[in-house]
Write an enzyme that holds these catalytic residues in place. Structure first.
Site, PDB file in Angstrom:
ATOM      1  N   MET A   1       0.852  -1.193   0.000  1.00  0.00           N
ATOM      2  CA  MET A   1       0.000   0.000   0.000  1.00  0.00           C
ATOM      3  C   MET A   1       0.881   1.233   0.000  1.00  0.00           C
ATOM      4  SD  MET A   1      -3.272  -0.767   2.438  1.00  0.00           S
ATOM      5  CE  MET A   1      -2.343  -1.584   3.719  1.00  0.00           C
TER       6      MET A   1
ATOM      7  N   CYS B   1      -2.768  -1.379 -10.309  1.00  0.00           N
ATOM      8  CA  CYS B   1      -3.016   0.017  -9.933  1.00  0.00           C
ATOM      9  C   CYS B   1      -3.983   0.676 -10.915  1.00  0.00           C
ATOM     10  CB  CYS B   1      -1.709   0.806  -9.872  1.00  0.00           C
ATOM     11  SG  CYS B   1      -2.020   2.521  -9.372  1.00  0.00           S
TER      12      CYS B   1
HETATM   13  C1  LIG Z   1      -3.689   3.526   0.050  1.00  0.00           C
HETATM   14  C2  LIG Z   1      -3.507   2.318  -0.833  1.00  0.00           C
HETATM   15  C3  LIG Z   1      -2.316   2.172  -1.538  1.00  0.00           C
HETATM   16  C4  LIG Z   1      -2.123   1.032  -2.352  1.00  0.00           C
HETATM   17  N1  LIG Z   1      -0.917   0.870  -2.986  1.00  0.00           N
HETATM   18  C5  LIG Z   1      -0.681  -0.286  -3.675  1.00  0.00           C
HETATM   19  C6  LIG Z   1       0.605  -0.565  -4.236  1.00  0.00           C
HETATM   20  O1  LIG Z   1       1.571   0.208  -4.108  1.00  0.00           O
HETATM   21  N2  LIG Z   1       0.747  -1.724  -4.924  1.00  0.00           N
HETATM   22  C7  LIG Z   1      -0.278  -2.624  -5.085  1.00  0.00           C
HETATM   23  O2  LIG Z   1      -0.112  -3.669  -5.702  1.00  0.00           O
HETATM   24  N3  LIG Z   1      -1.492  -2.379  -4.560  1.00  0.00           N
HETATM   25  C8  LIG Z   1      -1.710  -1.270  -3.837  1.00  0.00           C
HETATM   26  N4  LIG Z   1      -2.931  -1.073  -3.250  1.00  0.00           N
HETATM   27  C9  LIG Z   1      -3.972  -2.121  -3.346  1.00  0.00           C
HETATM   28  C10 LIG Z   1      -3.894  -3.094  -2.152  1.00  0.00           C
HETATM   29  O3  LIG Z   1      -2.682  -3.824  -2.198  1.00  0.00           O
HETATM   30  C11 LIG Z   1      -5.079  -4.093  -2.177  1.00  0.00           C
HETATM   31  O4  LIG Z   1      -5.030  -4.795  -3.383  1.00  0.00           O
HETATM   32  C12 LIG Z   1      -6.434  -3.396  -2.051  1.00  0.00           C
HETATM   33  O5  LIG Z   1      -6.420  -2.419  -1.025  1.00  0.00           O
HETATM   34  C13 LIG Z   1      -7.554  -4.418  -1.778  1.00  0.00           C
HETATM   35  O6  LIG Z   1      -7.341  -5.087  -0.576  1.00  0.00           O
HETATM   36  P1  LIG Z   1      -8.193  -4.710   0.763  1.00  0.00           P
HETATM   37  O7  LIG Z   1      -9.664  -4.880   0.410  1.00  0.00           O
HETATM   38  O8  LIG Z   1      -7.730  -5.713   1.784  1.00  0.00           O
HETATM   39  O9  LIG Z   1      -7.875  -3.298   1.121  1.00  0.00           O
HETATM   40  C14 LIG Z   1      -3.151   0.053  -2.467  1.00  0.00           C
HETATM   41  C15 LIG Z   1      -4.339   0.241  -1.758  1.00  0.00           C
HETATM   42  C16 LIG Z   1      -4.528   1.333  -0.942  1.00  0.00           C
HETATM   43  C17 LIG Z   1      -5.824   1.473  -0.171  1.00  0.00           C
END
Ligand SMILES: Cc1cc2nc3c(=O)[nH]c(=O)nc-3n(C[C@H](O)[C@H](O)[C@H](O)COP(=O)(O)O)c2cc1C
Length: 334
Positions: A39, A122
């Site tokens: 993240m 992304c």
């Molecule tokens: C603030 C934020 C930053 C993120 N940055 C990345 C990242 O750098 N690389 C990536 O693969 N996914 C990134 N994601 C996606 C997360 O890895 C994840 O796939 C997404 O939040 C869904 O999972 P969750 O429902 O558990 O939050 C980001 C998500 C958030 C909320």
């Protein structure tokens, strides 16, 4: 997870190493089945390393732009800082050019990650509209070239983190097969399309479909909010491990399978202090405190502090002021 549990200096319980790994990424053993999601702005060393100590089974860095690695931009190095406790460490990179991704991957391989991961999820316009991130899921042949090149040239395994694709091009099954056929060693899948962003419901059936068509390990991701969801997603999808993003912010205990509302305020305060210490060590006092505020907001979500107290805490400009107000506010809540 068949582990023993021990109390550690990390203020809660962590899993002891298991005799046999939960799964392997090519030859890299992974012990455990809950993993902090990459993240941007959150999963940097201070927080990632705490989560690793509490049981996060792999450590993904925030994504890093391939172009910036090649230009040797100085601000890239901190994003790839890690400590040994975090292994296996996954460096995640993004870009849309196979040659550029290869060059970047070769350079950062020298910094001793265990795995290099390509971001294909992304949805930000600045990334996806130029054909990188989830933009790659519209160009499966390019994904094939990327994985063929990188898996042939790198010593470490190459993996991919994908979404389901776009609403009008849900290419996840094709992309999963392509990753596997071209040397990819693992697929992490966020069960949403580009257009869904982070809203709506993650499609766990689609994660199950991917798991049923590839032999390499699959990490499921999306909407794991409480400890029980870890096993629920594993049972629903058959995935090898679960990746947790937003629900882990301010809640590293989820990796020790402890529900957030079971954590006493005293432990919350101690964890916040420890996290803030790391932020300061990493960013210096001023920036460390400012960047900690967004974590603090989440740590304190369940602590019913009066609005005025919250505002005072979040506007403190010195570390000493912040800590003493925090201690004062949380005292008596234990
Ligand atoms: C603030 C934020 C930053 C993120 N940055 C990345 C990242 O750098 N690389 C990536 O693969 N996914 C990134 N994601 C996606 C997360 O890895 C994840 O796939 C997404 O939040 C869904 O999972 P969750 O429902 O558990 O939050 C980001 C998500 C958030 C909320």
């Amino acid at each position: 997870m068949d582990t023993a549990w021990v109390e550690t200096e990390s203020l809660t319980k962590v899993a002891l190493p298991q005799a046999s790994p939960t799964f392997r990424v090519r030859d890299i053993p992974v012990y455990g089945d809950a993993i902090l999601a990459p993240m941007d702005g959150f999963s940097e060393w201070p927080y990632r390393s705490l989560c690793a100590r509490l049981g996060s089974a792999m450590s993904y860095t925030e994504f890093v732009k391939a172009e910036n690695i090649i230009r040797a931009c100085e601000h890239m190095a901190p994003r790839l800082t890690f400590d040994e406790v975090e292994r296996p460490v996954v460096f995640q990179i993004w870009g849309d050019e196979p040659e550029q991704l290869l060059e970047a991957a070769l350079r950062i391989q020298d910094m001793s990650p265990d795995i290099i991961d390509i971001n294909m999820g992304c949805p930000a316009k600045s990334v996806a509209n130029r054909g990188a991130g989830v933009g790659l899921m519209r160009t499966p042949l390019k994904i094939a070239r990327i994985f063929r090149k990188l898996s042939a040239a790198l010593e470490v395994p190459v993996t991919g983190k994908i979404r389901l694709g776009w609403d009008n091009c849900r290419s996840y099954k094709l992309v999963a097969r392509i990753i596997e056929e071209n040397g990819g060693a693992l697929i992490a899948v966020h069960g949403r399309t580009k257009e869904q962003g982070y809203g709506g419901q993650a499609d766990w059936d689609a994660i199950a479909e991917i798991k049923s068509i590839v032999k390499i390990p699959v990490i499921g991701n999306g909407d794991v909010r409480i400890v029980a969801d870890i096993d629920r997603m594993k049972t629903h999808t058959g995935c090898d491990a679960v990746m947790i993003g937003r629900a882990a912010i301010g809640n590293p205990w989820i990796f020790s399978r402890i529900e957030r509302d079971q954590v006493p305020p005293e432990l919350v305060r101690q964890m916040m202090n420890r996290h803030l210490e790391r932020n300061i060590q990493f960013h210096g006092p001023r920036k460390g405190l400012i960047l900690f505020r967004k974590h603090a907001l989440r740590y304190l979500k369940l602590q019913r502090l009066p609005r005025a107290t919250r505002t005072r805490i979040f506007t403190q400009s010195t570390v000493e002021g912040f800590i003493s107000l925090l201690d004062e506010s949380l005292a008596g809540m234990a």
